[in-house]
Write an enzyme that holds these catalytic residues in place. Structure first.
Site, mmCIF file in Angstrom:
data_model
loop_
_atom_site.group_PDB
_atom_site.id
_atom_site.type_symbol
_atom_site.label_atom_id
_atom_site.label_comp_id
_atom_site.label_asym_id
_atom_site.label_seq_id
_atom_site.Cartn_x
_atom_site.Cartn_y
_atom_site.Cartn_z
ATOM 1 N N TYR A 19 6.491 8.990 -0.064
ATOM 2 C CA TYR A 19 5.237 9.666 -0.380
ATOM 3 C C TYR A 19 4.324 9.557 0.831
ATOM 4 O O TYR A 19 4.119 8.460 1.355
ATOM 5 C CB TYR A 19 4.569 9.026 -1.604
ATOM 6 C CG TYR A 19 3.223 9.627 -1.951
ATOM 7 C CD1 TYR A 19 3.140 10.915 -2.475
ATOM 8 C CD2 TYR A 19 2.049 8.912 -1.756
ATOM 9 C CE1 TYR A 19 1.905 11.475 -2.793
ATOM 10 C CE2 TYR A 19 0.813 9.462 -2.079
ATOM 11 C CZ TYR A 19 0.747 10.742 -2.596
ATOM 12 O OH TYR A 19 -0.466 11.290 -2.918
ATOM 13 N N ASP A 26 5.045 6.305 8.696
ATOM 14 C CA ASP A 26 3.898 6.299 7.816
ATOM 15 C C ASP A 26 3.690 4.871 7.330
ATOM 16 O O ASP A 26 4.367 4.394 6.422
ATOM 17 C CB ASP A 26 4.127 7.257 6.641
ATOM 18 C CG ASP A 26 2.926 7.309 5.701
ATOM 19 O OD1 ASP A 26 2.014 6.473 5.853
ATOM 20 O OD2 ASP A 26 2.919 8.176 4.810
ATOM 21 N N LYS A 38 -5.440 2.698 3.954
ATOM 22 C CA LYS A 38 -5.522 1.558 3.031
ATOM 23 C C LYS A 38 -6.166 0.309 3.651
ATOM 24 O O LYS A 38 -7.382 0.256 3.740
ATOM 25 C CB LYS A 38 -4.145 1.290 2.421
ATOM 26 C CG LYS A 38 -3.703 2.506 1.597
ATOM 27 C CD LYS A 38 -2.533 2.319 0.673
ATOM 28 C CE LYS A 38 -2.422 3.557 -0.220
ATOM 29 N NZ LYS A 38 -1.142 4.199 -0.254
HETATM 30 C C1 LIG Z 1 -1.186 5.810 -0.089
HETATM 31 C C2 LIG Z 1 -0.287 6.443 0.873
HETATM 32 C C3 LIG Z 1 -0.609 7.665 1.491
HETATM 33 C C4 LIG Z 1 -1.819 8.466 1.091
HETATM 34 O O1 LIG Z 1 -3.015 7.857 1.385
HETATM 35 P P1 LIG Z 1 -4.354 8.407 0.643
HETATM 36 O O2 LIG Z 1 -5.439 7.587 1.256
HETATM 37 O O3 LIG Z 1 -4.138 8.165 -0.815
HETATM 38 O O4 LIG Z 1 -4.447 9.851 0.958
HETATM 39 C C5 LIG Z 1 0.225 8.146 2.475
HETATM 40 N N1 LIG Z 1 1.337 7.482 2.819
HETATM 41 C C6 LIG Z 1 1.688 6.328 2.250
HETATM 42 C C7 LIG Z 1 2.923 5.623 2.693
HETATM 43 C C8 LIG Z 1 0.906 5.773 1.234
HETATM 44 O O5 LIG Z 1 1.278 4.642 0.646
#
Ligand SMILES: *Cc1c(COP(=O)(O)O)cnc(C)c1O
Length: 435
Positions: free
Chosen positions: A128, A223, A251
């Site tokens: 994701y 990511d 995050k």
């Molecule tokens: C949470 C997350 C996202 C998205 O971040 P948002 O701040 O919710 O847009 C993208 N990539 C990974 C791996 C994530 O865990």
């Protein structure tokens, strides 16, 4: 508000319950509007590695807000946070701040396409990367829990430029690159997959991706929105010893305020506007509130003997050693009580991110990819979730999310959680008459 929520997983829809509304968070605990207390393992889905309302973060944000929350001009805190990140992540000497993980990934894809002049992106099923159009194909997290395989509203023209491979399958990636190599701008991957629950890369997998991207002139994007500063100060790339070309962050680097970032080496990042032609901007990007909340959190993680760490018991040790010990304690506790209750369970973990997979009839001994995760017994998880909630433990309301431990959690919290789990595993075995 659609579904009554601002983000889908909060609805509790997949576990058949109404959402809990939270009044306050403190340390490792949440209190709902009815006054019930919970030990929290959602931790805002990752950012709160120091716990809710950490005194140092609170003080820093309060001090900053009295000086203004956004200037539309440069502020020194951006430089301080960028310098901190560059210091612990050798692959990120240059960084651009944005406002969410989704925005970081969107921008990273644009940069990769801009820099290579190629259209295609390779992604892994189950990863994701935020609700980015091009990557909302077999995406994990809420897109698995509530979505369709790919969301309506995304034109074929966008999806057609996305190539899918299973996670942990180097041969599949190799095949895609040998067929489309010259057209692939980037491969994007969560180096430690957290969005179908925690799935570790098999030995050598990320190195193979690195090698494939280099050989075909494609950009490797890690990511690390979830794993950055979660699994180590230097992220999954430090643990796995593989350096991507672009790193996406979010995050934890916002310490609980909205933030994202993407970064990489200078010649690549200098393609971004105004240094280069790839356009990307943001009204609130790099705002001093998010910068100071993030910076304060990262400093807590870095200072081994932080006198102001979340609680006294945890204050004199390396943050990641503390988190590892707590994670290991929870893992072993869950494994033992599941075995005692004869509930088939596979617990996968990296430090303080952890997922118990209810493997049910599937008989799986490990979860290696999206297909393995989808074979889990989500009804069993739903029963477990409800029993844990009743027992005062807040878990993510989906089998396909990681649980997060913070520096505010104590061994006592973990042991109480394991006790609640021992009862909850009994509830898992008794499918209630569903009405
Ligand atoms: C949470 C997350 C996202 C998205 O971040 P948002 O701040 O919710 O847009 C993208 N990539 C990974 C791996 C994530 O865990």
């Amino acid at each position: 508000m659609p579904g009554g929520v601002s983000s889908p997983v909060r609805s509790f829809k997949s576990v058949g319950l109404s959402p809990v509304f939270i009044k306050s968070g403190q340390g490792a605990y949440l209190t709902d509007v009815d006054g019930n207390n919970y030990v929290d393992y959602v931790m805002s889905y990752g950012p709160l590695i120091a716990g809710h309302a950490h005194p140092a973060v609170r003080a820093a944000v309060a001090k900053q807000i009295s000086r203004g929350s956004s200037f539309g001009c440069c502020s020194e805190l951006e430089i301080t946070l960028a310098t901190f990140i560059a210091g612990v992540m050798p692959g990120v000497p240059m960084v651009r701040f944005v406002n969410s993980g989704t925005e970081a990934v969107t921008s990273a894809l644009r940069l990769a396409r801009g820099a290579t002049g190629r259209p295609l992106i390779v992604k892994c099923a189950g990863c994701y990367h935020g609700h980015v159009d091009a990557l909302l194909v077999q995406a994990g997290s809420g897109a698995t829990t509530h979505g369709q395989p790919s969301s309506p509203g995304i034109p074929d023209a966008v999806i057609n430029n996305t190539l899918l491979v299973p996670f942990n399958d180097a041969a599949a990636a190799e095949a895609v690159f040998s067929q489309h190599g010259g057209q692939i701008a980037a491969m994007i991957v969560e180096p430690i997959l957290g969005n179908i629950g925690v799935v570790l890369p098999e030995a050598g997998y990320l190195a193979r991706l690195r090698e494939l991207c280099s050989r075909h002139g494609a950009i490797l994007i890690f990511d690390e929105v979830m794993t950055g500063f979660r699994v180590a100060l230097g992220g999954a790339q430090q643990l796995q010893q593989v350096q991507p070309d672009i790193t996406c962050l979010g995050k934890i680097i916002g310490g609980g305020l909205p933030v994202g970032a993407y970064g990489g080496r200078e010649e690549l990042m200098n393609q971004v506007s105004p240094a280069g032609p790839v356009y990307q901007a943001g009204t609130l990007s790099g705002n001093p509130l998010a910068m100071i909340a993030g910076l304060t959190t990262l400093r807590l993680l870095q200072s081994a003997a932080a006198g102001d760490a979340a609680n006294a018991a945890n204050s004199s040790q390396d943050a990641y050693v503390v988190l590892e010990a707590l994670g290991s304690r929870l893992q072993h506790g869950l494994e033992k009580s599941a075995a005692r209750a004869e509930v088939p369970l596979v617990v996968q973990r990296c430090g303080s991110m952890i997922t118990p997979f209810f493997t049910g009839q599937s008989g799986k001994e490990s979860i290696k990819n999206y297909a393995d995760a989808l074979a889990c017994d989500t009804q069993a998880y739903a029963r477990f979730f409800k029993a844990m909630l009743d027992g005062g433990v807040m878990l993510p309301p989906s089998q396909f999310e990681a649980w997060f431990i913070s520096l505010a959690h104590t061994e006592v919290d973990i042991d109480q959680t394991v006790e609640a789990a021992a009862k909850a595993f009994e509830a898992v075995k008794q499918p209630a008459a569903q009405g």
